[in-house]
Design a protein around this motif. Structure first.
Motif, short mmCIF file in Angstrom:
data_model
loop_
_atom_site.label_atom_id
_atom_site.label_comp_id
_atom_site.label_asym_id
_atom_site.label_seq_id
_atom_site.Cartn_x
_atom_site.Cartn_y
_atom_site.Cartn_z
N HIS A 1 134.37 53.45 80.51
CA HIS A 1 134.96 53.94 79.00
C HIS A 1 135.96 55.18 78.99
CE1 HIS A 1 132.37 56.22 75.58
NE2 HIS A 1 133.54 55.25 75.22
N TYR A 2 136.50 56.46 79.89
CA TYR A 2 137.95 56.99 79.42
C TYR A 2 138.81 55.98 80.24
CZ TYR A 2 141.09 60.06 80.54
OH TYR A 2 142.54 61.49 80.45
N GLY A 3 138.95 55.41 81.39
CA GLY A 3 139.95 55.19 82.02
C GLY A 3 140.30 53.96 81.60
N LYS A 4 139.36 52.94 80.82
CA LYS A 4 139.81 51.56 80.01
C LYS A 4 139.71 51.40 78.65
CE LYS A 4 139.78 49.54 84.74
NZ LYS A 4 141.58 49.12 85.74
N HIS A 5 138.49 51.94 78.04
CA HIS A 5 138.45 51.42 77.50
C HIS A 5 138.91 52.80 75.96
CE1 HIS A 5 134.85 48.71 77.12
NE2 HIS A 5 134.64 48.93 77.55
N HIS A 6 139.23 53.99 76.13
CA HIS A 6 140.18 54.98 75.65
C HIS A 6 141.38 54.52 75.77
CE1 HIS A 6 140.28 59.45 74.89
NE2 HIS A 6 140.90 58.96 73.83
N LYS A 7 141.84 54.69 77.11
CA LYS A 7 143.13 54.36 77.27
C LYS A 7 143.68 52.98 76.74
CE LYS A 7 146.60 53.69 80.93
NZ LYS A 7 146.94 52.21 80.45
N ALA A 8 142.94 52.17 76.35
CA ALA A 8 143.00 51.00 75.88
C ALA A 8 144.16 51.59 74.58
CB ALA A 8 142.23 49.86 75.95
N TYR A 9 142.98 52.27 73.86
CA TYR A 9 143.08 52.39 72.37
C TYR A 9 144.05 53.13 72.38
CZ TYR A 9 138.30 51.30 71.78
OH TYR A 9 137.26 50.28 71.44
N PHE A 10 144.85 53.66 72.64
CA PHE A 10 146.44 54.54 72.86
C PHE A 10 146.98 53.56 73.10
CE2 PHE A 10 143.97 58.34 72.92
CZ PHE A 10 144.91 59.22 72.77
N ASP A 11 146.98 52.74 74.10
CA ASP A 11 148.37 51.75 74.80
C ASP A 11 148.76 50.60 73.17
OD1 ASP A 11 148.43 52.94 76.94
OD2 ASP A 11 147.11 50.82 77.94
N LYS A 12 147.39 50.33 72.47
CA LYS A 12 147.23 49.42 71.47
C LYS A 12 148.06 50.11 70.59
CE LYS A 12 146.77 45.67 69.47
NZ LYS A 12 147.36 44.49 69.75
N LEU A 13 147.82 51.09 70.46
CA LEU A 13 148.31 52.00 69.10
C LEU A 13 150.17 52.49 69.31
CD1 LEU A 13 147.57 53.89 67.04
CD2 LEU A 13 147.03 55.93 67.89
N ASN A 14 150.08 52.50 70.36
CA ASN A 14 151.96 52.82 71.04
C ASN A 14 152.70 51.51 70.44
OD1 ASN A 14 151.96 55.50 70.93
ND2 ASN A 14 150.72 55.32 73.11
N THR A 15 151.66 50.25 71.30
CA THR A 15 152.18 49.39 70.96
C THR A 15 152.70 49.49 69.14
OG1 THR A 15 151.92 48.75 72.76
CG2 THR A 15 152.61 47.06 71.19
N LEU A 16 151.69 49.27 68.58
CA LEU A 16 151.57 49.71 67.19
C LEU A 16 152.88 50.18 66.25
CD1 LEU A 16 147.34 48.99 66.95
CD2 LEU A 16 149.35 46.75 66.21
N VAL A 17 152.70 50.91 66.79
CA VAL A 17 153.54 52.18 65.70
C VAL A 17 155.65 52.28 66.06
CG1 VAL A 17 151.86 53.36 65.37
CG2 VAL A 17 153.38 54.47 67.03
N THR A 18 155.35 51.96 67.14
CA THR A 18 156.72 51.46 67.76
C THR A 18 157.74 51.28 66.41
OG1 THR A 18 155.78 51.20 69.78
CG2 THR A 18 158.50 50.58 69.02
N GLY A 19 158.88 51.86 66.06
CA GLY A 19 159.68 52.13 65.02
C GLY A 19 159.05 52.27 64.12
N LYS A 20 157.80 52.10 63.49
CA LYS A 20 156.93 52.96 62.52
C LYS A 20 157.49 54.13 62.20
CE LYS A 20 154.85 47.87 62.17
NZ LYS A 20 153.38 47.05 62.44
N PRO A 21 157.15 54.44 60.70
CA PRO A 21 156.71 55.77 60.13
C PRO A 21 155.59 56.38 60.74
CG PRO A 21 157.65 54.55 58.20
CD PRO A 21 156.94 53.13 59.02
#
Length: 224
Positions: A55-75
């Motif tokens: 839950h923590y090491g895969k699912h929770h981490k994946a949300y952070f990883d995806k979020l960082n990809t989505l917000v790169t270069g954006k406000p």
């Protein structure tokens, strides 16, 4: 509000002066998953070490990883996580909202079990009695609400203008986006319980409320 870019710039200047804060200076992405506040086996047997690890090491981490990809270069990359949630909802930016919401939801989720279970403070008991008839009826309402969330989502205990409410929100639903103060959040996505409880979601929620929630933490949220 100081942005993350400003903090990173300050960290670089501090490094040059020999006063580096390594966790800032090395930050490779705008949003960092916080450390788990206890060992993976701390919530067993209610939540097994295997479930916490996934839950923590895969699912929770994946949300952070995806979020960082989505917000790169954006406000969004310069905002605090709570601000991202509010702004993404207003912008109807569903992928950003979903991943920011789930990142924040899980940060909160792990914290509410730290040093638990613990008895609720008197002021919280008074509020629960006023709005639900007591702690046990409040727990029953949370269980009922969690059971009523169809598919994936969360059951939340919130404060709204000083009054306690229980909400069932789908998917990445987050009280912050609803203008309410989160006090307790129960994850009813299957990854939160299925390895340990199989299809017995209701039993899992009851066990969390009775055996793992730090009600002192919940009461502090209400008081704060």
């Amino acid at each position: 509000m100081i942005s993350r870019r400003t903090l990173l710039a300050a960290a670089g200047a501090a490094a040059a002066a020999g006063l580096a804060r390594p966790h800032l200076a090395r930050a490779a992405a705008p949003f960092q998953q916080p450390p788990l506040p206890y060992g993976e086996d701390a919530l067993a047997p209610t939540i097994s070490a295997r479930t916490v690890g996934l839950h923590y090491g895969k699912h929770h981490k994946a949300y952070f990883d995806k979020l960082n990809t989505l917000v790169t270069g954006k406000p969004y990359a310069d905002m605090e996580l709570e601000e991202v949630i509010r702004r993404a909802k207003a912008d109807k930016a569903a992928p950003v909202f979903n991943n920011a919401g789930q990142a924040w939801n899980h940060n909160f989720y792990w914290q509410q079990f730290k040093e638990g279970p613990a008895a609720p403070p008197a002021a919280f008991v008074e509020a629960a009695t006023r709005d639900f008839g007591g702690i046990d009826p409040l727990k029953a309402k949370i269980v009922e609400t969690a059971d009523g969330v169809f598919g994936t989502g969360w059951a939340w205990l919130v404060a709204d203008n000083g009054k306690l409410e229980v909400l069932g929100l789908q998917d990445a639903g987050n009280p912050i986006a609803e203008g309410k103060t989160p006090l307790l959040g129960i994850d009813v996505w299957e990854h939160a319980y299925y390895l340990d409880w199989e299809n017995r979601r209701t039993a899992h929620v009851k066990a969390l409320l009775d055996e793992r929630v730090n009600w002192g933490f919940v009461g502090e949220r209400l008081a704060g």
